[in-house]
Motif scaffolding. Structure first.
Motif, PDB file in Angstrom:
ATOM      1  N   VAL A  72     116.147 -53.349  42.684  1.00 48.16           N
ATOM      2  CA  VAL A  72     116.895 -52.357  43.585  1.00 48.16           C
ATOM      3  C   VAL A  72     118.076 -51.834  42.615  1.00 48.16           C
TER       4      VAL A  72
ATOM      5  N   THR B  77     113.365 -50.467  54.382  1.00 46.05           N
ATOM      6  CA  THR B  77     112.961 -49.577  53.217  1.00 46.05           C
ATOM      7  C   THR B  77     114.330 -48.545  52.989  1.00 46.05           C
TER       8      THR B  77
ATOM      9  N   VAL C  65     112.370 -48.278  48.159  1.00 46.02           N
ATOM     10  CA  VAL C  65     112.470 -49.818  47.825  1.00 46.02           C
ATOM     11  C   VAL C  65     112.034 -50.559  49.073  1.00 46.02           C
ATOM     12  N   THR C  66     111.233 -51.176  49.570  1.00 43.47           N
ATOM     13  CA  THR C  66     110.884 -52.093  50.739  1.00 43.47           C
ATOM     14  C   THR C  66     111.124 -53.440  50.538  1.00 43.47           C
ATOM     15  N   LEU C  67     112.147 -53.971  51.420  1.00 41.68           N
ATOM     16  CA  LEU C  67     112.262 -55.374  51.121  1.00 41.68           C
ATOM     17  C   LEU C  67     111.476 -56.200  52.478  1.00 41.68           C
ATOM     18  N   LYS C  68     110.718 -57.220  52.465  1.00 37.12           N
ATOM     19  CA  LYS C  68     110.152 -57.572  53.552  1.00 37.12           C
ATOM     20  C   LYS C  68     110.508 -58.263  54.637  1.00 37.12           C
TER      21      LYS C  68
ATOM     22  N   THR D 190     111.006 -57.483  43.261  1.00 36.32           N
ATOM     23  CA  THR D 190     111.515 -56.262  44.044  1.00 36.32           C
ATOM     24  C   THR D 190     112.654 -56.054  43.355  1.00 36.32           C
TER      25      THR D 190
ATOM     26  N   ASP E   3     114.178 -63.210  44.956  1.00 30.85           N
ATOM     27  CA  ASP E   3     113.395 -62.237  46.103  1.00 30.85           C
ATOM     28  C   ASP E   3     113.984 -60.817  45.704  1.00 30.85           C
ATOM     29  N   ILE E   4     114.970 -60.498  45.457  1.00 31.46           N
ATOM     30  CA  ILE E   4     115.497 -59.248  44.628  1.00 31.46           C
ATOM     31  C   ILE E   4     116.308 -59.360  43.580  1.00 31.46           C
TER      32      ILE E   4
ATOM     33  N   THR F 169     109.635 -55.359  37.554  1.00 30.26           N
ATOM     34  CA  THR F 169     108.554 -54.711  38.603  1.00 30.26           C
ATOM     35  C   THR F 169     106.978 -55.516  38.279  1.00 30.26           C
TER      36      THR F 169
END
Lengths: 338, 285
Positions: free
Chosen positions: B119, B23, B32-35, B117, B97-98, B112
């Motif tokens: 950033v 995060t 922002v959270t990247l899994k 995701t 993915d982002i 979004t």
């Protein structure tokens, strides 16, 4: 009757407001020459003007006074005068107090021309030519569309002008989005800019203003007659349509010249004739020349503020004219209602 | 030398591995959270694309904006428009993915909404070039490489600075970013490089980073170098023929250099070297 009008006209021109205006013009010009981002003493300023007039070798602050400030003041005055005179003429020809020099799409056409120069990456020396061509082209398109038989009804002209302007603005916007790194340059043009006024520019703008403004002054008596309405004017033997066409072309010439050398400067052409009408009356033989002086003064003053309020940074002059002129116009509007 | 650094960086990599979910707060102030480690990335900023490639993330890029053109690999990737005219559908089709964006443009909402995701990583000042490199390193699990890159960049910059610091004379300079005229203050990204190149910017810091200035100021300051325009344009301006830079023909229009200077990314040392060679040719013989 005509003798009485002549007397009242002479009275209008030597009235207190006229003296005050001339004094204001003089003071503004002196301040504008004396003040700027670089502080220069009055003595040094006078010396610099002397050197310039003598054609002496210029150095140091002489250069700033003679080659940057004086032409900037001169160009500002010419541009303001051109916009105000053509504003007055447009208002007369359309009998519409909201008419301004940019009504016929002049500004949009000039803006498109300028954008083309910048988007194509041409040197900015091409700017005046392209802006002028764009301005005149938009006027002729609007005129061609508005023409109905041999006539040019004001309402159709305004509509045609507004729509031609919108279309050209759309082209400009498209071009801008294609070259986003240059957006600011075009944006600055649309706000007006006197930063690089020099003597050559003054010399090149002068003919536009003299010819366009001269024709308008010569037609001022006819513009008075036009205020009686098309029917009456026609019955008095006035070639209404030809007059309208001639005034539009002369006023567009003034405007296009101003736009080419200073960008698009809002509100001077709209507000100045209003102000003059309130103080001097609606006689165009008085209104047009007084508007020229008042418009020139207003723009020189605005430019002075633009380059001194945040010195040595600058504000775009169009922002200042609009911030000065806009609220004033709303005030006028409010007063006329009550 | 470079190889040694990268090798040790790669070895250190294990110790520096990012742990996901990660995060972070991005440049729009959003959390922002990247899994997991992102494997498919779309970049909307040329400088970010360059940085990602420089820290070993080029292979993860699946799409870039139309202005991203360095390194050469990037030019072969699918183009997704630009910040102001994005092709959202093309982005979605790339299944990233982002997506890395700037703080300008309004890409957050539409992307979004599409479940992607986003950033914002937006280097603007000189120091941000380094701090954003670290952030990009964290995001793509290449933090060690990011640190190694920064060490290398700082070293290359220092090499130039050592030379220019001891220069006998520091010429004054004016850098124009557009002819209305807008210029750069000494604290801006370009302004810092100008100073490091051994020049003295004629613009006072109090005017801010990108001020619109009066031409009077330039004439009065009489700079010895002018950047960002050509000699003919400078000569055409009223009074400018009295400026030393114009008299001596030191009006420098170098499109490649200007391009480098507009990219706050890993080629910053090259930009600095290019600038320093113009300002102090005697030091680079």
């Amino acid at each position: 009757m005509s003798a009485a009008i002549a007397v009242s006209r002479r009275l209008a021109l030597v009235s207190l407001p006229t003296l005050l205006l001339l004094a204001a013009a003089l003071v503004t010009a002196l301040l504008a020459i004396g003040l700027g981002s670089v502080p220069i003493s009055p003595a040094e300023t006078l010396q610099a003007i002397g050197h310039g007039l003598n054609g002496a070798e210029l150095s140091g602050n002489d250069v700033i006074v003679w080659q940057l400030r004086l032409p900037r003041v001169a160009l500002g005055f010419l541009v303001g005068a051109a916009l105000a005179v053509s504003g007055g003429a447009f208002q007369a020809v359309f009998r519409n107090p909201l008419a301004d020099p940019y009504l016929m799409g002049v500004a949009s056409g000039a803006g498109l021309g300028a954008t083309l120069v910048i988007a194509l990456g041409l040197t900015t020396l091409w700017l005046p030519l392209f802006a002028l061509s764009g301005a005149l082209l938009s006027v002729f398109i609007a005129l061609a569309i508005a023409r109905e038989g041999g006539r040019l009804p004001p309402a159709r002209l305004i509509l045609a002008g507004v729509v031609v302007g919108s279309i050209l603005t759309a082209f400009t916007t498209y071009l801008l989005l294609q070259s986003e790194d240059r957006i600011r340059q075009v944006f600055a043009f649309t706000l007006g800019n006197l930063a690089f006024a020099g003597w050559p520019q003054v010399g090149r703008l002068l003919p536009y203003v003299l010819i366009g403004g001269g024709v308008l002054l010569l037609l001022s008596k006819a513009l008075n007659t036009l205020q009686l309405g098309d029917l009456t004017a026609r019955s008095l033997g006035l070639p209404v349509e030809r007059l309208r066409l001639l005034v539009i072309i002369a006023a567009s010439l003034c405007t296009a010249g101003a736009v080419s050398y200073a960008g698009i400067i809002g509100f001077v052409g709209l507000v100045t004739p209003h102000l003059v009408r309130r103080l001097w009356g609606a006689d165009y033989r008085v209104l047009l020349p007084v508007s020229a002086v008042a418009g020139g003064t207003l723009l020189v003053l605005s430019d002075l503020l633009a380059r001194t309020l945040t010195r040595p940074a600058e504000l775009p002059v169009g922002v200042v004219t609009t911030l000065l002129g806009g609220p004033f116009f709303l005030y006028l509007l409010r007063r006329q209602k009550t | 030398m470079n190889k040694v650094i990268f090798l040790s960086a790669a070895l250190l990599g294990a110790a520096h591995a990012t742990s996901y979910p990660l995060t972070l707060t991005d440049d729009l102030g959003r959390k922002v959270t990247l899994k997991a480690e992102p494997m498919r990335i779309v970049s909307f900023l040329p400088s970010d694309s360059e940085t990602l490639c420089a820290i070993g993330g080029c292979g993860k890029l699946v799409g870039v904006d139309e202005y991203s053109d360095f390194p050469a690999q990037v030019t072969k990737l699918p183009k997704v428009g630009n910040l102001y005219q994005p092709n959202i559908e093309a982005v979605v089709a790339l299944r990233p993915d982002i997506v890395i964006v700037s703080k300008y443009g309004d890409l957050i909402q539409p992307l979004t909404n599409a479940g992607i995701t986003v950033v914002a990583v937006n280097p603007e000042t000189y120091e941000e070039v380094f701090s954003k490199t670290i952030i990009l390193g964290k995001i793509i699990n290449r933090e060690a490489q990011a640190k190694a890159l920064i060490i290398q960049m700082r070293r290359d910059i220092a090499k130039v600075e050592i030379l220019t610091k001891n220069a006998a004379k520091k010429p004054t300079a004016y850098y124009e970013i557009d002819p209305t005229p807008y210029t750069v203050g000494p604290n801006s990204f370009i302004g810092v490089l100008l100073t490091k190149a051994g020049a003295i910017n004629i613009i006072p810091a109090s005017l801010g980073d990108f001020p619109k200035i009066s031409p009077e100021l330039v004439v009065k300051s009489a700079p010895q170098f002018i950047f960002g325009m050509n000699l003919a344009a400078a000569k055409a301006r009223p009074g400018w023929n009295t400026i030393p830079a114009v008299k001596l023909g030191r009006v420098v229009e170098d499109k490649a250099l200007d391009q480098l200077l507009s990219r706050p990314g890993p080629r910053l040392p090259q930009a600095l070297a290019g600038l320093a060679k113009v300002v102090h040719p005697e030091l680079f013989k």
